[in-house]
Design a protein around this motif. Sequence first.
Motif, short mmCIF file in Angstrom:
data_model
loop_
_atom_site.label_atom_id
_atom_site.label_comp_id
_atom_site.label_asym_id
_atom_site.label_seq_id
_atom_site.Cartn_x
_atom_site.Cartn_y
_atom_site.Cartn_z
N MET A 18 102.49 52.95 -37.26
CA MET A 18 101.74 53.34 -38.44
C MET A 18 102.57 52.94 -39.66
O MET A 18 103.70 53.39 -39.83
N ASP A 67 97.27 50.62 -39.09
CA ASP A 67 97.35 51.18 -37.73
C ASP A 67 97.47 50.00 -36.77
O ASP A 67 96.56 49.17 -36.66
N ASN A 123 96.56 50.71 -31.92
CA ASN A 123 96.02 52.06 -31.66
C ASN A 123 97.08 53.15 -31.80
O ASN A 123 97.25 54.00 -30.93
N GLY A 124 97.78 53.11 -32.93
CA GLY A 124 98.75 54.16 -33.23
C GLY A 124 100.15 53.89 -32.76
O GLY A 124 101.04 54.72 -32.99
#
Length: 370
Positions: free
Chosen positions: A155, A148, A151-152
């Motif tokens: 991915m 990750d 924070n996204g």
Amino acid sequence: MLHKLLYMFKKIFLFSLGLAFLSSCETKFSVNGEYVETPIVHFLLDQGKEIQYLKLNRTFLKEGNANEFAKQPELSYFDNVDATVEEIKDGVTLRTWTLKDTVIKNKKEGAFYAPEQKLYFFRPDFVEISGTDTTYLDEDAFYRLKIDIDNGNHMVNGQTNLVSGVNITYPKPQISFNFAESDVSSNGYRSTPISFSRSPEAGIFNLKIRFDYNEFIGSNYEKKSLLWPVGEITNSGTSTSGATIFAEGEQFYKYLQNNIDENPAVTKRQIEGIEIQLVGGSKDLYTYMLTNEPSSSLAQNKPTYSNVDGALGIFSSRVTVTQYKDAFFGVNSRALNENSTKELCNGQFTAPLKFCSHLASDVNTNFSCN
């Protein structure tokens, strides 16, 4: 005359008008195009290693001199990285590791920043495989990578099996390297075969030999090593039959000659030991290596290979198998046999390097240190 003047004026006017038109229609543009940030993953699991390292970078694009930007490490790193590796066997997750970041200082000089670089790592514990055999990762499991990034924002996912079943079958630990006959001038050099079992998961095998020695200046000495690249073979199909790479004696002595300086301050050198290092790389790794080789074609069109989702790069495996032989480790057991030691000390390529033998069995020879 008037007609000629009018004609010249007309040409000057049209030329000036053209310049004005070009200057008023100047368009600013960038050759860089639309930039898409992309993670770059390089991660090879190795059950023979105590620490597993992930290299994670990002693409970057800025207006200006790319060579200068490549020297700025902060442009290649992400701010927040949460990476895990799961060990899965028979549908059950056995172990999970969260990777930590670290900085190492041995990166080679090149186009990008050096010698420091940020890596991510985890340290698995020993696991028992059979009897007293232990390893850091389970050859019968597969491994899943999850990253990750920021924070996204990215991915990344991948999975791999390990390269299993690779072992050195010859020489046995107690067998010496045999690189020379007793009389090289008449009988020449010899070679030592390095034989090993192959794995169907492997696409390539690379063999190196590490030569450890002590270098003396008076009573003080320094431990030194050389890594001799012996050879490489590919593994086509799913063959599990054995393979052999030959360590050629003449090449061994020439390698030492070319990589150890003739330092007049050195009083003597002594062999410390020899290690066989065999690395078997997965088929994914071999494919990745082939697609990233420099192209010999004028077209320069090459495919891009990646086996991870959400990034470019590779998550795969290799296995490192080693066998170490001390200079002397028992009755009639030594790294180099007597003829090979004699050639190291007195031979045509390495005599100027001042090697001598400190082994008790060689005390009455003309190449003993005593």
